[in-house]
Design a protein around this motif. Structure first.
Motif, PDB file in Angstrom:
ATOM      1  N   ALA A 244      -3.254  -0.723  12.386  1.00 28.63           N
ATOM      2  CA  ALA A 244      -3.082   0.411  13.294  1.00 28.63           C
ATOM      3  C   ALA A 244      -3.268   1.748  12.583  1.00 28.63           C
ATOM      4  N   GLY A 245      -2.852   1.824  11.310  1.00 28.72           N
ATOM      5  CA  GLY A 245      -2.912   3.100  10.609  1.00 28.72           C
ATOM      6  C   GLY A 245      -4.084   3.256   9.667  1.00 28.72           C
ATOM      7  N   GLY A 246      -4.930   2.212   9.568  1.00 32.83           N
ATOM      8  CA  GLY A 246      -6.026   2.264   8.621  1.00 32.83           C
ATOM      9  C   GLY A 246      -7.254   3.000   9.145  1.00 32.83           C
ATOM     10  N   LEU A 270      -8.433  10.638   1.209  1.00 36.11           N
ATOM     11  CA  LEU A 270      -8.536   9.693   2.326  1.00 36.11           C
ATOM     12  C   LEU A 270      -7.219   9.442   3.054  1.00 36.11           C
ATOM     13  N   GLY A 271      -6.109   9.862   2.498  1.00 35.44           N
ATOM     14  CA  GLY A 271      -4.817   9.577   3.111  1.00 35.44           C
ATOM     15  C   GLY A 271      -4.621  10.283   4.447  1.00 35.44           C
ATOM     16  N   THR A 272      -3.856   9.636   5.331  1.00 36.16           N
ATOM     17  CA  THR A 272      -3.518  10.214   6.635  1.00 36.16           C
ATOM     18  C   THR A 272      -2.010  10.134   6.838  1.00 36.16           C
ATOM     19  N   ALA A 273      -1.536  10.750   7.914  1.00 38.87           N
ATOM     20  CA  ALA A 273      -0.101  10.752   8.206  1.00 38.87           C
ATOM     21  C   ALA A 273       0.408   9.356   8.550  1.00 38.87           C
ATOM     22  N   GLN A 274      -0.474   8.453   8.965  1.00 38.28           N
ATOM     23  CA  GLN A 274      -0.070   7.094   9.325  1.00 38.28           C
ATOM     24  C   GLN A 274       0.059   6.183   8.108  1.00 38.28           C
ATOM     25  N   MET A 275      -0.293   6.671   6.926  1.00 36.32           N
ATOM     26  CA  MET A 275      -0.231   5.862   5.705  1.00 36.32           C
ATOM     27  C   MET A 275       0.934   6.306   4.839  1.00 36.32           C
TER      28      MET A 275
END
Length: 319
Positions: A244-246, A270-275
Motif C-alpha cells: 500500500a505504501g510502496g 525516494l522516501g514518502t510519508a507512507q514509509m
C-alpha cells in the motif's frame, strides 16, 4: 546462470567473531550468532563451542606446563630437578605428544565435515515448506530485497515470517559483497553476474541486524538493514503495508537506487510519508532481478555513461 557456493562453516565462525569485535553496538535486539534466533545460527554456535573445547585440550596444558618447566629447570645451585644427560626417549611422552594432537585433528575434521554438510547454504533442510522466495541485490551502499511472489520490494528492512523457510537468491549490481545476518545464518559472498543461495529460518519474532561484511567504499559502515522476524499474520500485514505504501520499482526508481549512495541519501530521494524513516518500500512492475543478471550475460559492455551509479543508468531499459 553462473552460481557460486562461497561459504563454509569455519569462515562463517571467523567472520562472526570478527563482527563481535569490530562492529559497534546497534539498536537491535540480536546481532550475534552467540544469541541465535534460528536453528542454523544455533548449530554454528554449537560448532564454535565444541571446536574451542577440543582446542583447549591442547592449549591449556601448554599454558600450564611451560611456566612450570621453566621454573623447575631454571639455572640454580642445588636444584631438585634431576640431571639426566643419558635420557633421550620416552614412549609414554611421545604417545602423549603425538597422540593427543592427532586425536584433536581427527575429531575437528569429523565435526567440520558434519557441519559443512549440515550448514550448506544451498540446503533447504530447515523450516517448513513452502518457502518464502526472496531475491537479494547488493548495491552501493544498500541491500535491495525483492519478493517476486508477493509483488513487493524493500530497502533497509527485511521482513520474514517465523517458523518458515526463507529461500534467498543473491547477486550484486556492483562490486563483490558479503551478506550476513549473524543471528540467523552465516555470511555468503555475492558477485555481479553470478547468483548464489542462502536458506534461513527464524524461530521467534525478533528484530536482528544484517549487513555487508565486505569493505566496498565510503558507505560500507552504513550498509546495514533491519531484519524483522514476525509471525505469519504479522508478516501478511507487513506485506500489505509495503504494497500500500510502496512506489513502483521501475527503470527510473532503480536508476536512483543504483547510484553510489547510502540508504540515508536514497531515503531522501525516494522516501514518502507512507514509509518508515529508515526503510523504502516498492511494488514490482517487472522482473528486476533477472534484468540485472541479463546485463552481465548479454556479451555487450555498457557505455561508460550508462554504468551503474551514473546519471544516465537505466535509460536504456526504459527505451
Amino acid at each position: 546462470m553462473a552460481k557460486g557456493r562461497l561459504s563454509n562453516p569455519s569462515s562463517l565462525v571467523m567472520a562472526a567473531l570478527i563482527l563481535l569485535t569490530v562492529t559497534p553496538p546497534m539498536a537491535f535486539a540480536s546481532d550475534s550468532f552467540m544469541d541465535p534466533q534460528g536453528p542454523i545460527a544455533a548449530i554454528q554456535k554449537t560448532h564454535l563451542l565444541r571446536a574451542t573445547a577440543l582446542i583447549m585440550v591442547a592449549v591449556i596444558p601448554v599454558l600450564v606446563l611451560v611456566p612450570l618447566i621453566a621454573f623447575r629447570y631454571r639455572r640454580r645451585k642445588g636444584g631438585a630437578a634431576a640431571y639426566r644427560p643419558d635420557w633421550d626417549f620416552s614412549a609414554k611422552l611421545e604417545f602423549v605428544m603425538w597422540g593427543v594432537p592427532v586425536l584433536i585433528v581427527a575429531l575437528l575434521s569429523f565435526y567440520l565435515w558434519k557441519a559443512t554438510h549440515r550448514l550448506d547454504p544451498y540446503s533447504a533442510a530447515f523450516g517448513e515448506e513452502p518457502a518464502v522466495r526472496v531475491q537479494v541485490v547488493g548495491l552501493d551502499w544498500k541491500w535491495l530485497f525483492l519478493y517476486p511472489d508477493l509483488g513487493i520490494a524493500s530497502v533497509g528492512e527485511f521482513g520474514i515470517p517465523t517458523k518458515r523457510q526463507v529461500a534467498m537468491t543473491l547477486t550484486t549490481d556492483t562490486v563483490m559483497q558479503s551478506f550476513m545476518i549473524p543471528a540467523l545464518a552465516g555470511q555468503i559472498y555475492a558477485m555481479p553476474g553470478m547468483t548464489t543461495q542462502l536458506h534461513l529460518v527464524a524461530d521467534t519474532p525478533e528484530v536482528m541486524q544484517g549487513e555487508n561484511t565486505q569493505y566496498n567504499g565510503r558507505g560500507f559502515t552504513k550498509q546495514k538493514f533491519r531484519t524483522v522476524a514476525m509471525d505469519q499474520d504479522a508478516f501478511d500485514t507487513w506485506v500489505g503495508k509495503v504494497r500500500a505504501g510502496g512506489i513502483p520499482l521501475n527503470a527510473t526508481t532503480y536508476q536512483t537506487l543504483a547510484m553510489r549512495t547510502d540508504r540515508d541519501e536514497v531515503q531522501a530521494a525516494l522516501g514518502t510519508a507512507q514509509m518508515p524513516d529508515d526503510a523504502l518500500y516498492f511494488t514490482l512492475e517487472e522482473d528486476v532481478f533477472h534484468s540485472i543478471l541479463h546485463r552481465y550475460h548479454s556479451g555487450e559492455a555498457l557505455p561508460a555513461d550508462q554504468q551503474p551509479g551514473t546519471a544516465s543508468f537505466g535509460q536504456e531499459a526504459q527505451e
